[in-house]
Design a protein around this motif. Sequence first.
Motif, PDB file in Angstrom:
ATOM      1  N   LEU A   4     -10.629 -17.682   7.067  1.00  5.59           N
ATOM      2  CA  LEU A   4      -9.523 -18.340   6.820  1.00  5.59           C
ATOM      3  C   LEU A   4      -8.505 -17.382   5.879  1.00  5.59           C
ATOM      4  CD1 LEU A   4     -10.428 -21.987   5.512  1.00  5.59           C
ATOM      5  CD2 LEU A   4      -9.296 -21.615   7.616  1.00  5.59           C
ATOM      6  N   LEU A   5      -9.129 -16.864   4.992  1.00  2.00           N
ATOM      7  CA  LEU A   5      -8.868 -15.961   4.195  1.00  2.00           C
ATOM      8  C   LEU A   5      -7.859 -14.462   4.856  1.00  2.00           C
ATOM      9  CD1 LEU A   5      -7.732 -15.604   0.988  1.00  2.00           C
ATOM     10  CD2 LEU A   5      -9.963 -14.435   0.767  1.00  2.00           C
ATOM     11  N   TRP A   6      -8.759 -13.792   5.621  1.00  5.41           N
ATOM     12  CA  TRP A   6      -8.016 -12.617   6.024  1.00  5.41           C
ATOM     13  C   TRP A   6      -6.997 -12.910   6.805  1.00  5.41           C
ATOM     14  CZ3 TRP A   6      -6.884 -10.613  10.556  1.00  5.41           C
ATOM     15  CH2 TRP A   6      -7.591 -11.219  11.952  1.00  5.41           C
ATOM     16  N   PRO A   7      -6.703 -13.790   7.663  1.00  6.68           N
ATOM     17  CA  PRO A   7      -5.366 -13.633   8.277  1.00  6.68           C
ATOM     18  C   PRO A   7      -4.256 -14.046   7.193  1.00  6.68           C
ATOM     19  CG  PRO A   7      -7.013 -15.201   9.503  1.00  6.68           C
ATOM     20  CD  PRO A   7      -7.602 -14.830   8.137  1.00  6.68           C
ATOM     21  N   LEU A   8      -4.558 -14.808   6.229  1.00  2.00           N
ATOM     22  CA  LEU A   8      -3.362 -15.021   5.124  1.00  2.00           C
ATOM     23  C   LEU A   8      -3.186 -13.618   4.202  1.00  2.00           C
ATOM     24  CD1 LEU A   8      -1.639 -16.964   3.672  1.00  2.00           C
ATOM     25  CD2 LEU A   8      -3.747 -17.548   2.299  1.00  2.00           C
ATOM     26  N   LEU A   9      -4.148 -12.970   4.126  1.00  2.00           N
ATOM     27  CA  LEU A   9      -3.993 -11.846   3.326  1.00  2.00           C
ATOM     28  C   LEU A   9      -3.125 -10.696   4.205  1.00  2.00           C
ATOM     29  CD1 LEU A   9      -7.341 -11.120   1.813  1.00  2.00           C
ATOM     30  CD2 LEU A   9      -5.341 -11.807   0.484  1.00  2.00           C
ATOM     31  N   LEU A  10      -3.599 -10.724   5.414  1.00  2.00           N
ATOM     32  CA  LEU A  10      -2.623  -9.873   6.570  1.00  2.00           C
ATOM     33  C   LEU A  10      -1.385 -10.282   6.571  1.00  2.00           C
ATOM     34  CD1 LEU A  10      -2.822  -7.599   8.643  1.00  2.00           C
ATOM     35  CD2 LEU A  10      -3.426  -9.439  10.134  1.00  2.00           C
ATOM     36  N   LEU A  11      -1.301 -11.657   6.567  1.00  2.00           N
ATOM     37  CA  LEU A  11       0.287 -12.098   6.558  1.00  2.00           C
ATOM     38  C   LEU A  11       1.266 -11.714   5.509  1.00  2.00           C
ATOM     39  CD1 LEU A  11       2.467 -13.590   8.416  1.00  2.00           C
ATOM     40  CD2 LEU A  11       1.256 -15.928   7.286  1.00  2.00           C
ATOM     41  N   VAL A  12       0.426 -11.912   4.191  1.00  2.00           N
ATOM     42  CA  VAL A  12       1.324 -11.773   2.985  1.00  2.00           C
ATOM     43  C   VAL A  12       1.576 -10.430   2.988  1.00  2.00           C
ATOM     44  CG1 VAL A  12       1.148 -12.063   0.635  1.00  2.00           C
ATOM     45  CG2 VAL A  12       0.488 -13.901   1.928  1.00  2.00           C
ATOM     46  N   GLY A  13       0.409  -9.589   2.975  1.00  3.85           N
ATOM     47  CA  GLY A  13       0.611  -7.996   2.928  1.00  3.85           C
ATOM     48  C   GLY A  13       1.612  -7.534   3.966  1.00  3.85           C
TER      49      GLY A  13
END
Length: 141
Positions: A4-13
């Motif tokens: 759940l976390l890595w796609p969100l981090l990729l999106l925000v970054g």
Amino acid sequence: MWNLLWPLLLLVGSNTVYQICAKSVPEKVNAFGALTVTYLVGAALSATVFLASVKPGNALAELGKVNWASFVLGLAIVGLEAGSVFMYRAGWKISVGSMIANIALAVVLVFVGYLLFRETITVRQIVGVAVCAVGLWLVTK
């Protein structure tokens, strides 16, 4: 949790870098010329990752699975990119323009989710939309 976390981090970054770059496109360059370079780089990267992620004989079969959404998504992306470049050229601050656009998008998507995907709208979401509206008012005053 990581799924759940890595796609969100990729999106925000990626979105952070995206906003910095959209604001940094020179005023004197034709916006669509700059976007052409952007899409050539994006297409090259997408093609490279695509070809690396499928078996060599399966590439055409995978492309055959594409539906209308990929074509419309391409049109929408051009609108997103051009809208961002022109928003900054019109004088929006990076700290405000993106925030207003994303809050407005979030509010619209609550209703799109309900109308197109039969997602339920909760009282909490309605309160959230109201808070967003107040936030938009505060940020723009």
